[in-house]
Write a protein that holds these residues in place. Structure first.
Motif, PDB file in Angstrom:
ATOM      1  N   GLU A  20       0.846  -1.211   0.000  1.00 28.55           N
ATOM      2  CA  GLU A  20       0.000   0.000   0.000  1.00 28.55           C
ATOM      3  C   GLU A  20       0.875   1.253   0.000  1.00 28.55           C
ATOM      4  O   GLU A  20       0.563   2.243  -0.656  1.00 28.55           O
ATOM      5  CB  GLU A  20      -0.905   0.026   1.236  1.00 28.55           C
ATOM      6  CG  GLU A  20      -2.046  -0.977   1.188  1.00 28.55           C
ATOM      7  CD  GLU A  20      -2.898  -0.873   2.449  1.00 28.55           C
ATOM      8  OE1 GLU A  20      -3.283   0.242   2.835  1.00 28.55           O
ATOM      9  OE2 GLU A  20      -3.133  -1.923   3.072  1.00 28.55           O
ATOM     10  N   GLN A  24       1.384   4.292  -2.985  1.00 28.88           N
ATOM     11  CA  GLN A  24       1.268   5.746  -2.773  1.00 28.88           C
ATOM     12  C   GLN A  24       2.451   6.517  -3.338  1.00 28.88           C
ATOM     13  O   GLN A  24       2.381   7.731  -3.473  1.00 28.88           O
ATOM     14  CB  GLN A  24       1.196   6.049  -1.264  1.00 28.88           C
ATOM     15  CG  GLN A  24      -0.145   5.822  -0.690  1.00 28.88           C
ATOM     16  CD  GLN A  24      -0.431   6.818   0.449  1.00 28.88           C
ATOM     17  OE1 GLN A  24       0.390   7.645   0.833  1.00 28.88           O
ATOM     18  NE2 GLN A  24      -1.624   6.731   0.973  1.00 28.88           N
ATOM     19  N   HIS A  25       3.550   5.840  -3.583  1.00 24.66           N
ATOM     20  CA  HIS A  25       4.768   6.540  -4.018  1.00 24.66           C
ATOM     21  C   HIS A  25       5.399   5.866  -5.242  1.00 24.66           C
ATOM     22  O   HIS A  25       6.561   5.448  -5.196  1.00 24.66           O
ATOM     23  CB  HIS A  25       5.774   6.609  -2.853  1.00 24.66           C
ATOM     24  CG  HIS A  25       5.229   7.320  -1.668  1.00 24.66           C
ATOM     25  ND1 HIS A  25       5.007   8.688  -1.650  1.00 24.66           N
ATOM     26  CD2 HIS A  25       4.793   6.856  -0.480  1.00 24.66           C
ATOM     27  CE1 HIS A  25       4.477   9.032  -0.490  1.00 24.66           C
ATOM     28  NE2 HIS A  25       4.332   7.941   0.244  1.00 24.66           N
ATOM     29  N   ARG A 266       1.709   1.396   8.514  1.00 22.19           N
ATOM     30  CA  ARG A 266       2.149   1.981   7.243  1.00 22.19           C
ATOM     31  C   ARG A 266       3.089   3.159   7.460  1.00 22.19           C
ATOM     32  O   ARG A 266       3.924   3.448   6.609  1.00 22.19           O
ATOM     33  CB  ARG A 266       0.922   2.367   6.410  1.00 22.19           C
ATOM     34  CG  ARG A 266       0.164   1.111   5.941  1.00 22.19           C
ATOM     35  CD  ARG A 266      -1.136   1.435   5.282  1.00 22.19           C
ATOM     36  NE  ARG A 266      -2.058   2.116   6.187  1.00 22.19           N
ATOM     37  CZ  ARG A 266      -3.333   2.361   5.907  1.00 22.19           C
ATOM     38  NH1 ARG A 266      -3.836   1.955   4.759  1.00 22.19           N
ATOM     39  NH2 ARG A 266      -4.116   2.992   6.763  1.00 22.19           N
ATOM     40  N   GLN A 270       6.771   3.031   5.872  1.00 23.12           N
ATOM     41  CA  GLN A 270       7.168   4.071   4.903  1.00 23.12           C
ATOM     42  C   GLN A 270       8.466   4.755   5.329  1.00 23.12           C
ATOM     43  O   GLN A 270       9.334   5.022   4.503  1.00 23.12           O
ATOM     44  CB  GLN A 270       6.055   5.111   4.747  1.00 23.12           C
ATOM     45  CG  GLN A 270       6.462   6.253   3.827  1.00 23.12           C
ATOM     46  CD  GLN A 270       5.303   7.149   3.448  1.00 23.12           C
ATOM     47  OE1 GLN A 270       4.320   6.687   2.889  1.00 23.12           O
ATOM     48  NE2 GLN A 270       5.417   8.435   3.760  1.00 23.12           N
ATOM     49  N   PRO A 280       4.987  12.643   2.036  1.00 24.41           N
ATOM     50  CA  PRO A 280       3.587  12.872   2.404  1.00 24.41           C
ATOM     51  C   PRO A 280       2.827  11.556   2.452  1.00 24.41           C
ATOM     52  O   PRO A 280       3.200  10.600   1.752  1.00 24.41           O
ATOM     53  CB  PRO A 280       3.036  13.741   1.276  1.00 24.41           C
ATOM     54  CG  PRO A 280       4.179  14.089   0.402  1.00 24.41           C
ATOM     55  CD  PRO A 280       5.363  13.300   0.784  1.00 24.41           C
ATOM     56  N   SER A 281       1.781  11.508   3.284  1.00 28.09           N
ATOM     57  CA  SER A 281       1.005  10.272   3.396  1.00 28.09           C
ATOM     58  C   SER A 281      -0.481  10.588   3.320  1.00 28.09           C
ATOM     59  O   SER A 281      -0.939  11.583   3.887  1.00 28.09           O
ATOM     60  CB  SER A 281       1.329   9.601   4.735  1.00 28.09           C
ATOM     61  OG  SER A 281       0.360   8.640   5.020  1.00 28.09           O
ATOM     62  N   GLN A 282      -1.218   9.739   2.618  1.00 31.24           N
ATOM     63  CA  GLN A 282      -2.677   9.900   2.506  1.00 31.24           C
ATOM     64  C   GLN A 282      -3.390   9.097   3.602  1.00 31.24           C
ATOM     65  O   GLN A 282      -4.606   9.129   3.705  1.00 31.24           O
ATOM     66  CB  GLN A 282      -3.186   9.365   1.151  1.00 31.24           C
ATOM     67  CG  GLN A 282      -2.517   9.976  -0.062  1.00 31.24           C
ATOM     68  CD  GLN A 282      -2.608  11.492  -0.067  1.00 31.24           C
ATOM     69  OE1 GLN A 282      -3.647  12.050   0.263  1.00 31.24           O
ATOM     70  NE2 GLN A 282      -1.510  12.166  -0.400  1.00 31.24           N
ATOM     71  N   PHE A 283      -2.642   8.344   4.406  1.00 28.24           N
ATOM     72  CA  PHE A 283      -3.270   7.496   5.426  1.00 28.24           C
ATOM     73  C   PHE A 283      -3.763   8.375   6.582  1.00 28.24           C
ATOM     74  O   PHE A 283      -3.253   9.480   6.789  1.00 28.24           O
ATOM     75  CB  PHE A 283      -2.280   6.430   5.920  1.00 28.24           C
ATOM     76  CG  PHE A 283      -1.730   5.570   4.809  1.00 28.24           C
ATOM     77  CD1 PHE A 283      -2.594   4.939   3.917  1.00 28.24           C
ATOM     78  CD2 PHE A 283      -0.360   5.406   4.637  1.00 28.24           C
ATOM     79  CE1 PHE A 283      -2.102   4.163   2.877  1.00 28.24           C
ATOM     80  CE2 PHE A 283       0.144   4.630   3.602  1.00 28.24           C
ATOM     81  CZ  PHE A 283      -0.734   4.011   2.723  1.00 28.24           C
ATOM     82  N   LYS A 285      -4.339  10.371   9.976  1.00 29.15           N
ATOM     83  CA  LYS A 285      -3.326  10.921  10.895  1.00 29.15           C
ATOM     84  C   LYS A 285      -3.944  11.173  12.270  1.00 29.15           C
ATOM     85  O   LYS A 285      -5.138  11.442  12.369  1.00 29.15           O
ATOM     86  CB  LYS A 285      -2.762  12.220  10.330  1.00 29.15           C
ATOM     87  CG  LYS A 285      -1.907  11.945   9.093  1.00 29.15           C
ATOM     88  CD  LYS A 285      -1.475  13.184   8.364  1.00 29.15           C
ATOM     89  CE  LYS A 285      -0.768  12.760   7.080  1.00 29.15           C
ATOM     90  NZ  LYS A 285      -0.612  13.807   6.109  1.00 29.15           N
TER      91      LYS A 285
END
Ligand code: NDP
Ligand code: MG
Length: 385
Positions: A20, A24-25, A266, A270, A280-283, A285
Motif C-alpha cells: 500500500e 502511494q509513491h 504503514r 514508509q 507525504p502520506s494519505q493514510f 493521521k
C-alpha cells in the motif's frame, strides 16, 4: 531514482501494508521481488499488479499454479526457501524488506546483508535469535538495518539528529494486549478467539498472540538491545494502552523524546523504505480530538511471565534467546491449534529454557542446531501437557 525493493513475505500483514505504501509513491518505490510461503492466489494478484522481476513461492506444491498464472508475463518464478535466500542478492534489488515471520527471516537477512543490501527489518525474531551475528555482519559490510517494528522505528526517529549524544535509556511502550489487567484466575480461561482480538493493532496471528502474552514486548526488548547497542538496564517497558506514543528515548540531560502517531504500521514501514525522507502520506493521521487521555502503567510481569522470561534469556545471552524463540513459536502454534491453554505458553517456554543445552558464543550452525533441538524438545513436551 526509484528505490527497487524485494519484499520477503509480501502476502502477510506487513507485506500487504508495504505494498500500500509503494502504491502511494510510484515515483519513489518500485517492486523488484515478492515472496510468499503458501498464499499463491494473493502472490499471483500482487505480481500482476506490481510486475516484479521475480517472485518466489516457498511451498513447492504451489509452484505450478504460480508459474502457470504468471507465464504470460515477463516475471521469473522460483520456489523453495533457498530461492528466497538467492533472490535478495539480485543486482537490481536496492533494499530488502524482511516481513517473514519467526525463524524463517534469519538466513535471508544474513544473505542480503552479505550482498550489501540495506535492510528494512520487520522480522524481530531475526535479531532475537542471532542479534550479535547479524549486527556484527552488518557493521562489517557497512549495511544499515532500518527498523520497521513501530517501537524501534519510534526510537530511531527520536535519535535523528542525536548522533553524538549518548542515550541514557529507551522506554518501549506496550499496549498491554487484550488481557491487560487480568490476573491468573481470569487468564486460565481465555480463549484463542479472545487472544486474537488485539485492541489497537491488526497483525499476523503469531505477533498477535505474542502481544497477548507480552512475549512480543520481550522480543522487542532484545531486538532493541541489538539495534541500538544498549545494555539490559537501558531498556524499560511501560504500558500505554492508547498506543499513540510508540516509544521514547531519554538522554543524559534527562530530556525524553517521544514519537507519536496512530497505531498504523504503514507509517513506520514508509519511514524505513524511504529514509531519510519523510514523504507525504494519505493514510489517516492522529488528532488530539480522538484521544484526550494518555495513560501509563507498569507491565504486570507476574501474571504475564513471558516478559520476564525474555529479560532472563537476554541476561543469559548465547543461544538462550534462540531457545526461547523456538519454544515460543512451537507454543504459539500449539495455542492457535487449541492444543494448549494461554498460561501453558510461558510454562512450555520456561521448561525449554531450563532444559536446553547452553552455548556461550554460537555460530550460525549452532543457532540452526539450537533451533532444531529446542523445537523438538518443545514438541515432545507438548505431548505431556
Ligand atoms: P504474517 O503471518 O501476516 O505474514 C508472514 C509472511 O511470511 C507471509 O507472507 C507468509 O506467507 C510468509 N511466511 C510465513 N512462513 C514462512 C516461511 N516458513 N518461509 C517463508 N515465508 C514465510 O506476519 P506479519 O506480517 O504480522 O509479521 C511479519 C513480521 O513482522 C513478524 O516477525 C512480526 O513479529 C513483525 N511485525 C509485525 C507487525 C504487524 O503489524 N503485523 C508489527 C511489528 C512487527 P503466506 O502468507 O504465503 O503464508
Ligand atoms: Mg512492535
Amino acid at each position: 531514482m526509484k528505490r527497487r525493493l524485494a519484499i520477503l513475505g509480501s502476502t502477510g500483514s506487513i507485506g500487504t501494508q508495504a505494498l500500500e505504501v509503494v502504491k502511494q509513491h510510484p515515483d519513489k518505490l518500485d517492486i523488484e521481488v515478492l515472496t510468499a510461503h503458501s498464499n499463491a492466489p494473493l502472490l499471483i494478484r500482487q505480481a500482476m499488479e506490481f510486475m516484479p522481476n521475480a517472485v518466489v513461492i516457498g511451498k513447492e506444491s504451489m509452484y505450478e499454479r504460480v508459474f502457470e498464472a504468471l507465464d504470460p508475463y515477463d516475471i521469473k518464478v522460483f520456489h523453495g526457501s533457498d530461492s528466497i535466500e538467492q533472490v535478495v542478492e539480485m543486482d537490481t534489488v536496492d533494499m530488502v524488506l524482511v516481513a517473514l515471520v519467526g525463524w524463517s527471516g534469519l538466513k535471508p537477512t544474513l544473505r542480503a546483508i552479505n550482498a550489501g543490501k540495506p535492510i528494512a527489518l520487520a522480522n524481530k525474531e531475526t535479531l532475537v535469535v542471532a542479534g550479535e551475528l547479524v549486527t556484527k555482519l552488518a557493521r562489517e559490510k557497512g549495511v544499515n538495518i532500518y527498523p520497521v517494528d513501530s517501537e524501534h522505528s519510534a526510537v530511531f526517529q527520536c535519535l535523528a539528529g542525536e548522533f553524538h549524544n549518548p542515550v541514557e535509556k529507551i522506554i518501549l511502550t506496550a499496549s498491554g494486549g487484550p488481557f491487560r489487567g487480568m490476573k491468573h484466575d481470569e487468564l486460565v480461561k481465555v480463549t484463542r478467539e479472545q487472544a486474537l482480538k488485539h485492541p489497537n493493532w491488526n497483525m499476523g496471528c503469531k505477533v498477535t498472540i505474542d502481544s497477548a502474552t507480552l512475549m512480543n514486548k520481550g522480543l522487542e526488548v532484545i531486538e532493541a538491545k541489538w539495534l541500538f547497542n544498549l545494555q539490559m538496564n537501558q531498556i524499560e517497558v511501560v504500558v500505554h494502552p492508547q498506543s499513540i506514543i510508540h516509544s521514547m528515548v531519554q538522554f543524559a540531560d534527562g530530556s525524553i523524546k517521544a514519537q507519536m502517531g496512530l497505531p498504523d504500521m504503514r507509517l513506520p514501514i514508509q519511514y524505513a523504505l524511504t529514509y531519510p525522507q519523510r514523504l507525504p502520506s494519505q493514510f489517516p493521521k492522529f488528532s488530539f480530538d480522538q484521544c484526550l487521555q494518555f495513560t501509563f502503567e507498569k507491565p504486570d510481569k507476574e501474571n504475564f511471565r513471558c516478559l520476564s522470561l525474555a529479560y532472563e534469556a537476554m541476561r543469559l545471552g548465547g543461544n538462550m534467546p534462540c531457545i526461547m524463540n523456538a519454544a515460543d513459536e512451537v507454543a504459539v502454534h500449539a495455542f492457535l491449534r487449541e492444543e494448549i491453554t494461554f498460561l501453558q505458553i510461558p510454562e512450555l517456554i520456561e521448561q525449554c529454557m531450563a532444559n536446553a543445552g547452553f552455548v556461550g558464543n554460537p555460530t550460525l550452525n549452532d543457532y540452526e542446531s539450537t533451533d532444531n533441538e529446542a523445537r523438538a524438545f518443545a514438541t515432545e513436551l507438548l505431548r505431556k501437557f
